[in-house]
Design a protein around this motif. Structure first.
Motif, PDB file in Angstrom:
ATOM      1  N   VAL A 165       6.271  -5.148   1.777  1.00 43.09           N
ATOM      2  CA  VAL A 165       5.641  -4.689   0.648  1.00 43.09           C
ATOM      3  C   VAL A 165       4.352  -4.766   0.517  1.00 43.09           C
ATOM      4  CG1 VAL A 165       4.647  -5.709  -1.379  1.00 43.09           C
ATOM      5  CG2 VAL A 165       6.821  -6.167  -0.649  1.00 43.09           C
ATOM      6  N   LEU A 166       3.383  -4.749   2.095  1.00 44.68           N
ATOM      7  CA  LEU A 166       2.016  -4.120   1.799  1.00 44.68           C
ATOM      8  C   LEU A 166       1.890  -2.689   2.137  1.00 44.68           C
ATOM      9  CD1 LEU A 166       0.103  -6.940   3.886  1.00 44.68           C
ATOM     10  CD2 LEU A 166      -0.176  -5.741   0.980  1.00 44.68           C
ATOM     11  N   GLY A 167       2.907  -2.823   3.274  1.00 43.99           N
ATOM     12  CA  GLY A 167       3.463  -0.962   3.697  1.00 43.99           C
ATOM     13  C   GLY A 167       3.810   0.154   2.735  1.00 43.99           C
ATOM     14  N   ILE A 168       4.334  -1.093   1.739  1.00 48.73           N
ATOM     15  CA  ILE A 168       5.166   0.108   0.796  1.00 48.73           C
ATOM     16  C   ILE A 168       3.922   0.591  -0.329  1.00 48.73           C
ATOM     17  CG2 ILE A 168       6.591   0.605  -1.784  1.00 48.73           C
ATOM     18  CD1 ILE A 168       8.366  -1.074   0.280  1.00 48.73           C
ATOM     19  N   ILE A 169       2.726  -0.758  -0.322  1.00 42.38           N
ATOM     20  CA  ILE A 169       1.548   0.165  -1.400  1.00 42.38           C
ATOM     21  C   ILE A 169       0.706   1.152  -1.112  1.00 42.38           C
ATOM     22  CG2 ILE A 169       0.290  -1.046  -2.584  1.00 42.38           C
ATOM     23  CD1 ILE A 169       1.047  -3.606  -2.748  1.00 42.38           C
ATOM     24  N   SER A 170       0.903   0.580   0.495  1.00 40.63           N
ATOM     25  CA  SER A 170      -0.233   1.884   1.202  1.00 40.63           C
ATOM     26  C   SER A 170       0.325   2.880   1.214  1.00 40.63           C
ATOM     27  CB  SER A 170      -0.637   1.301   2.854  1.00 40.63           C
ATOM     28  OG  SER A 170      -0.998   0.069   3.081  1.00 40.63           O
ATOM     29  N   MET A 171       1.271   2.919   1.582  1.00 40.18           N
ATOM     30  CA  MET A 171       2.195   4.682   1.150  1.00 40.18           C
ATOM     31  C   MET A 171       2.516   4.814   0.033  1.00 40.18           C
ATOM     32  SD  MET A 171       6.700   5.766   2.072  1.00 40.18           S
ATOM     33  CE  MET A 171       7.339   4.361   0.101  1.00 40.18           C
ATOM     34  N   LEU A 172       2.169   4.117  -1.509  1.00 40.12           N
ATOM     35  CA  LEU A 172       2.185   4.859  -2.097  1.00 40.12           C
ATOM     36  C   LEU A 172       0.579   5.453  -2.522  1.00 40.12           C
ATOM     37  CD1 LEU A 172       4.600   2.169  -3.789  1.00 40.12           C
ATOM     38  CD2 LEU A 172       5.250   4.412  -4.068  1.00 40.12           C
ATOM     39  N   VAL A 173       0.385   5.632  -2.634  1.00 42.01           N
ATOM     40  CA  VAL A 173      -1.308   4.747  -2.407  1.00 42.01           C
ATOM     41  C   VAL A 173      -1.933   6.214  -1.953  1.00 42.01           C
ATOM     42  CG1 VAL A 173      -4.191   4.735  -2.316  1.00 42.01           C
ATOM     43  CG2 VAL A 173      -2.305   2.850  -2.502  1.00 42.01           C
ATOM     44  N   ILE A 174      -1.605   6.211  -0.217  1.00 40.13           N
ATOM     45  CA  ILE A 174      -1.478   7.835   0.341  1.00 40.13           C
ATOM     46  C   ILE A 174      -0.781   8.632   0.005  1.00 40.13           C
ATOM     47  CG2 ILE A 174      -0.684   8.532   2.840  1.00 40.13           C
ATOM     48  CD1 ILE A 174      -1.041   5.688   3.981  1.00 40.13           C
ATOM     49  N   ASN A 175       0.559   8.736  -0.848  1.00 40.24           N
ATOM     50  CA  ASN A 175       1.565  10.219  -0.713  1.00 40.24           C
ATOM     51  C   ASN A 175       0.507  10.345  -2.047  1.00 40.24           C
ATOM     52  OD1 ASN A 175       3.078  11.217   1.134  1.00 40.24           O
ATOM     53  ND2 ASN A 175       3.302   8.402   1.062  1.00 40.24           N
ATOM     54  N   PHE A 176       0.701   9.473  -2.899  1.00 35.82           N
ATOM     55  CA  PHE A 176      -0.076   9.312  -4.970  1.00 35.82           C
ATOM     56  C   PHE A 176      -1.296  10.094  -4.975  1.00 35.82           C
ATOM     57  CE2 PHE A 176       3.557   6.856  -6.873  1.00 35.82           C
ATOM     58  CZ  PHE A 176       3.802   8.144  -7.583  1.00 35.82           C
ATOM     59  N   SER A 177      -2.303   9.670  -3.884  1.00 31.85           N
ATOM     60  CA  SER A 177      -3.319  10.326  -3.485  1.00 31.85           C
ATOM     61  C   SER A 177      -3.635  11.702  -2.306  1.00 31.85           C
ATOM     62  CB  SER A 177      -4.473   9.468  -2.181  1.00 31.85           C
ATOM     63  OG  SER A 177      -4.604   8.624  -3.470  1.00 31.85           O
ATOM     64  N   GLY A 178      -2.410  12.373  -1.832  1.00 33.78           N
ATOM     65  CA  GLY A 178      -2.200  13.584  -1.627  1.00 33.78           C
ATOM     66  C   GLY A 178      -2.732  14.974  -2.129  1.00 33.78           C
ATOM     67  N   ASN A 179      -3.349  15.741  -1.623  1.00 30.59           N
ATOM     68  CA  ASN A 179      -3.965  17.245  -2.105  1.00 30.59           C
ATOM     69  C   ASN A 179      -3.046  17.967  -1.903  1.00 30.59           C
ATOM     70  OD1 ASN A 179      -4.623  18.199   0.274  1.00 30.59           O
ATOM     71  ND2 ASN A 179      -7.149  17.448  -0.447  1.00 30.59           N
ATOM     72  N   LYS A 180      -2.737  19.492  -2.762  1.00 28.51           N
ATOM     73  CA  LYS A 180      -1.982  20.712  -2.085  1.00 28.51           C
ATOM     74  C   LYS A 180      -2.000  20.649  -0.311  1.00 28.51           C
ATOM     75  CE  LYS A 180      -2.988  22.365  -6.783  1.00 28.51           C
ATOM     76  NZ  LYS A 180      -2.987  23.622  -7.211  1.00 28.51           N
TER      77      LYS A 180
END
Length: 349
Positions: free
Chosen positions: A213-228
């Motif tokens: 769950v912690l890893g999935i949360i980190s993955m979501l934060v990383i990818n939703f924050s990703g720029n162009k």
């Protein structure tokens, strides 16, 4: 290999009950896996009956056929009793029929508050209480107009360390936006790691679901924050066309392998530490199966090694919380990094 002999079984004592021996496998996995109660130890009364000392937890069950059932886990008597048509076996609850056999036609959804859940809730309460207490001191001016006091001083040191050594170097000018997330991850992992070191407590951080769950949360934060720039390097990396066909699938796979590495690293390190400690303690009772003298004789060696590993595990509790937080910041920094003009000049050249 050159000689053989025939051994015949002796039936003289075939009807006698064999003495119970220490089951290390049951003890080890009983500690590191989840359960419906907190189990501390067992004792035998004067009549030879075994009594476990436990703290029962609420059992919450649902099935389409029977609806909702809520009761305490003590009603199931550690698998020796049936209650409301349910029984427990190896920490899994089954629906049973009138004859006591498992009823396969009833699908049971177990929503119980297990010891992992209960300990996480307790850890959150303790963590929030500590942080609110420190925040109230800052509101009163302690730590701003005067030096911080008590536990507030320790908290401030850790928070400044995460800010200056983790957030700022990896996130640059945007560190303030993600600092609350990084601090939450660090303190949540740390307090669950420390709680897991208490004898009789649950091994929350050594549970793959917790780390997942912690890893999935980190993955979501990383990818939703990703720029162009981040997504461009994944789907259109600056390499020749022939290499691009190979590199694009690898870059897409990296979206999942990065959080997967966070999940496995935390899970494996914490679980391994707990298993080693329980194995070392279990050696006393394993040697005790050969005789009391062997058990007592090996006890000092086992306890000495256990204390040594226990001290290392306390250090690992802090290190693994730091590593998870730092790598999350590294991956996050790569996702929000701005595009640099010198790369265009290099590509043009």
């Amino acid at each position: 290999m050159l000689f053989s002999n025939v051994a015949f079984a002796n039936d003289e004592h075939a009807g006698e009950e064999k003495p119970k021996v220490f089951d290390a496998n049951k003890v080890i996995f009983g500690h590191v896996l989840d359960a419906h109660e907190f189990h501390f130890f067992d004792y035998t009364d004067s009549e030879g009956h075994l009594h476990p000392v436990t703290i029962p937890l609420p059992v919450i069950l649902y099935s389409k056929e029977r609806g909702w059932d809520v009761f305490m886990s003590s009603k199931l008597e550690h698998g020796h009793a049936v209650y409301n048509g349910y029984k427990i076996d190896d920490e899994k609850i089954y629906a049973v029929n009138e004859a006591g056999a498992i009823d396969e036609s009833v699908k049971v959804y177990d929503l119980s508050i297990t010891r992992n859940v209960a300990q996480m809730l307790l850890a959150i309460i303790v963590l929030v209480s500590i942080l609110i207490s420190a925040a109230n001191k800052y509101k009163k001016g302690i730590g701003r107009t005067t030096a911080p006091k008590g536990f507030q001083n320790a908290l401030e040191t850790v928070i400044l360390f995460i800010r200056d050594e983790v957030a700022k170097p990896n996130l640059g000018s945007k560190y303030e936006r993600y600092l609350p997330f990084l601090l939450s991850v660090f303190f949540f992992i740390l307090i669950n790691n420390i709680f897991g070191m208490i004898p009789g407590a649950a091994n929350v951080s050594g549970n793959i679901v917790f780390t997942a769950v912690l890893g999935i949360i980190s993955m979501l934060v990383i990818n939703f924050s990703g720029n162009k720039h981040y997504w461009g390097h994944i789907f259109n990396p600056p390499v020749p066309g022939g290499v691009k066909a190979i590199l694009v699938p690898v870059e897409i796979l990296s979206i999942f392998t990065k959080p997967f590495s966070l999940i496995v690293r935390l899970f494996a390190n914490i679980l391994a530490g707990h298993i080693i400690i329980i194995c070392l303690i279990s050696l006393i009772f394993i040697f005790g199966n050969f005789g009391s003298a062997a058990g007592f004789g090996f006890a000092p060696v086992s306890i000495a090694f256990t204390i040594f590993i226990y001290m290392i595990e306390i250090l690992v509790a802090f290190i693994q919380a730091y590593i998870f937080t730092n790598l999350t910041a590294v991956f996050l920094g790569g996702a929000i990094e701005e595009h640099h003009h010198h790369e265009d000049e290099h590509a043009h050249h």
